[in-house]
Design an enzyme around this catalytic site. Structure first.
Site, mmCIF file in Angstrom:
data_model
loop_
_atom_site.group_PDB
_atom_site.id
_atom_site.type_symbol
_atom_site.label_atom_id
_atom_site.label_comp_id
_atom_site.label_asym_id
_atom_site.label_seq_id
_atom_site.Cartn_x
_atom_site.Cartn_y
_atom_site.Cartn_z
ATOM 1 N N CYS A 121 7.272 63.586 32.265
ATOM 2 C CA CYS A 121 6.978 64.925 32.798
ATOM 3 C C CYS A 121 7.996 65.946 32.286
ATOM 4 O O CYS A 121 9.113 65.599 31.912
ATOM 5 C CB CYS A 121 6.921 64.911 34.322
ATOM 6 S SG CYS A 121 8.482 65.206 35.104
ATOM 7 N N GLU A 168 7.075 53.658 40.985
ATOM 8 C CA GLU A 168 6.093 54.406 40.185
ATOM 9 C C GLU A 168 5.414 53.483 39.172
ATOM 10 O O GLU A 168 4.191 53.565 38.963
ATOM 11 C CB GLU A 168 6.774 55.566 39.445
ATOM 12 C CG GLU A 168 5.758 56.348 38.613
ATOM 13 C CD GLU A 168 6.362 57.289 37.589
ATOM 14 O OE1 GLU A 168 7.535 57.684 37.740
ATOM 15 O OE2 GLU A 168 5.650 57.635 36.635
ATOM 16 N N CYS A 184 12.654 69.181 41.544
ATOM 17 C CA CYS A 184 11.582 69.542 40.620
ATOM 18 C C CYS A 184 10.381 69.989 41.449
ATOM 19 O O CYS A 184 10.373 69.857 42.684
ATOM 20 C CB CYS A 184 11.195 68.328 39.776
ATOM 21 S SG CYS A 184 10.610 66.973 40.817
ATOM 22 N N HIS A 189 6.093 59.357 43.960
ATOM 23 C CA HIS A 189 5.822 58.526 42.791
ATOM 24 C C HIS A 189 4.713 57.508 43.017
ATOM 25 O O HIS A 189 4.554 56.563 42.253
ATOM 26 C CB HIS A 189 7.129 57.924 42.249
ATOM 27 C CG HIS A 189 7.911 58.955 41.491
ATOM 28 N ND1 HIS A 189 9.228 58.825 41.142
ATOM 29 C CD2 HIS A 189 7.534 60.178 41.022
ATOM 30 C CE1 HIS A 189 9.614 59.918 40.487
ATOM 31 N NE2 HIS A 189 8.607 60.748 40.406
ATOM 32 N N THR A 225 6.984 58.513 34.186
ATOM 33 C CA THR A 225 7.198 59.961 34.020
ATOM 34 C C THR A 225 8.670 60.340 33.818
ATOM 35 O O THR A 225 8.956 61.407 33.289
ATOM 36 C CB THR A 225 6.691 60.743 35.253
ATOM 37 O OG1 THR A 225 7.341 60.221 36.411
ATOM 38 C CG2 THR A 225 5.194 60.655 35.402
ATOM 39 N N HIS A 281 10.359 49.555 39.427
ATOM 40 C CA HIS A 281 10.320 50.899 40.018
ATOM 41 C C HIS A 281 8.949 51.139 40.675
ATOM 42 O O HIS A 281 7.904 50.837 40.077
ATOM 43 C CB HIS A 281 10.586 51.950 38.930
ATOM 44 C CG HIS A 281 10.837 53.310 39.470
ATOM 45 N ND1 HIS A 281 9.821 54.113 39.949
ATOM 46 C CD2 HIS A 281 11.980 54.019 39.639
ATOM 47 C CE1 HIS A 281 10.333 55.256 40.371
ATOM 48 N NE2 HIS A 281 11.648 55.220 40.198
ATOM 49 N N ASN A 319 15.528 58.927 37.667
ATOM 50 C CA ASN A 319 15.789 60.072 36.774
ATOM 51 C C ASN A 319 17.244 60.497 36.841
ATOM 52 O O ASN A 319 17.813 60.930 35.845
ATOM 53 C CB ASN A 319 14.791 61.211 37.034
ATOM 54 C CG ASN A 319 15.143 62.061 38.221
ATOM 55 O OD1 ASN A 319 15.972 62.952 38.120
ATOM 56 N ND2 ASN A 319 14.532 61.802 39.370
ATOM 57 N N CYS A 333 3.005 63.246 43.189
ATOM 58 C CA CYS A 333 3.167 64.362 42.258
ATOM 59 C C CYS A 333 1.977 64.416 41.290
ATOM 60 O O CYS A 333 1.565 63.385 40.765
ATOM 61 C CB CYS A 333 4.466 64.184 41.479
ATOM 62 S SG CYS A 333 4.653 65.402 40.178
ATOM 63 N N HIS A 338 13.394 59.711 46.105
ATOM 64 C CA HIS A 338 14.550 58.826 45.928
ATOM 65 C C HIS A 338 15.863 59.581 46.136
ATOM 66 O O HIS A 338 16.664 59.741 45.214
ATOM 67 C CB HIS A 338 14.501 58.155 44.555
ATOM 68 C CG HIS A 338 13.555 56.998 44.538
ATOM 69 N ND1 HIS A 338 12.972 56.498 43.400
ATOM 70 C CD2 HIS A 338 13.103 56.234 45.558
ATOM 71 C CE1 HIS A 338 12.188 55.482 43.714
ATOM 72 N NE2 HIS A 338 12.249 55.296 45.017
HETATM 73 S S1 SF4 Z 1 6.840 63.336 37.888
HETATM 74 FE FE1 SF4 Z 1 8.324 64.893 37.318
HETATM 75 S S2 SF4 Z 1 7.757 66.720 38.513
HETATM 76 FE FE2 SF4 Z 1 6.760 64.945 39.440
HETATM 77 S S3 SF4 Z 1 8.146 64.228 41.044
HETATM 78 FE FE3 SF4 Z 1 8.607 63.019 39.240
HETATM 79 S S4 SF4 Z 1 10.243 64.139 38.221
HETATM 80 FE FE4 SF4 Z 1 9.301 65.555 39.681
#
Ligand code: SF4
Length: 286
Positions: free
Chosen positions: A193, A130, A13, A73, A166, A128, A223, A96, A41
């Site tokens: 996101c 993030e 991404c 993250h 996200t 996690h 993800n 990000c 990751h």
């Molecule tokens: S928030 Fe979305 S665009 Fe940003 S690193 Fe994670 S998956 Fe990728």
């Protein structure tokens, strides 16, 4: 003959590509380059960067000087502030922008007059990185809810402001919002996101049309794991990290294979998988 179809949106991404570019540039310009935890990751891409000189550390205690790249993250606020205060360390932030936006939402909710007395619900995985970082921006006003069951059992006497990790699925986020909306006055801030949504929608669409889905990406990638969960509701699905995880017998009596990959899976890992599947296809034909 095996037919391989690739999801419209798969692999790196914007945020991950940006972080890798920052890491490559820093490696060219500086000597001691560290990341706190893996920069993304994906163990294979992290290993590639380590071979080029980046050191992945779990704690700052061993860093005396040099550059510290902050992962996509994010890291907890206190740790970020501590690093910035250290005059010997050059902090390079590759968080990000979409993660930063979620952090800003949490920070604002926890300090604005209108919302600071409410509870902030973060929909996401408690452990996690993030989510751990997101919570650190909430001035002790956040609680994390991972599942619908937890939402049903949740009790509070305040209004709720709901944000998301996200990379959550819209389905889990919406289910939790619906459950909480029946008991509380809520405000919703959907911080999932677009890259995540695009990958999830393309994967689901493709999984409906194929006999087998292969989802490529780190086992530690939230993800990618969620892509595998989405696909497995539609068809037989395997989550693999590299071509070495593929088994020839998976492809017996299979005609159409769908391929997708998490946002942190590099193109070279995906290409290797495509080649191996092609090789199996040719062997099964003979
Ligand atoms: S928030 Fe979305 S665009 Fe940003 S690193 Fe994670 S998956 Fe990728």
């Amino acid at each position: 003959m095996l037919k391989v179809k690739k999801a419209k949106n798969a692999g790196f991404c914007f945020g991950v590509r940006r972080a890798i570019e920052i890491a490559e540039k820093t490696l060219k310009e500086k000597d001691k380059v560290y990341t706190l935890g893996p920069i993304i990751h994906n163990p294979q891409e992290v290993k590639r960067l380590e071979k080029r000189g980046i050191k992945t550390l779990e704690s700052v205690s061993r860093i005396k000087d040099g550059c510290v790249i902050l992962r996509t993250h994010g890291i907890p606020l206190e740790l970020h502030e501590k690093l910035e205060k250290n005059g010997n360390i050059n902090v390079i932030d590759s968080t990000c922008p979409f993660v930063k936006r979620a952090q800003d939402v949490v920070r604002k909710l926890s300090s604005d007059k209108a919302t600071k007395d409410s509870t902030i619900v973060v929909v996401g995985e408690k452990a996690h990185p993030e989510v751990v970082a997101l919570v650190s921006y909430g001035n002790k006003k956040c609680i994390v809810i991972e599942t619908s069951e937890e939402a049903k059992a949740f009790k509070d006497n305040k209004n709720l402001n709901i944000v998301s990790q996200t990379t959550q699925t819209s389905e889990n986020f919406n289910n939790i919002v619906n459950i909480l909306s029946k008991k509380y006055k809520i405000s919703v801030y959907n911080t999932i996101c677009k890259a995540t949504l695009d990958r999830q929608q393309s994967a689901e669409k493709l999984a409906r049309d194929v006999d087998l889905m292969i989802v490529i990406g780190g086992k530690n990638s939230g993800n990618t794991t969620r892509l595998a969960q989405i696909c497995s509701c539609k068809t037989k699905t395997y989550h693999i990290e590299t071509f070495k995880d593929l088994k020839k017998n998976w492809f017996e009596r299979i005609f159409t294979i769908g391929l997708t990959a998490g946002a942190s899976t590099p193109d070279w890992v995906i290409k290797d998988v495509e080649l191996k599947i092609k090789e199996f296809g040719e062997k099964l034909q003979n």
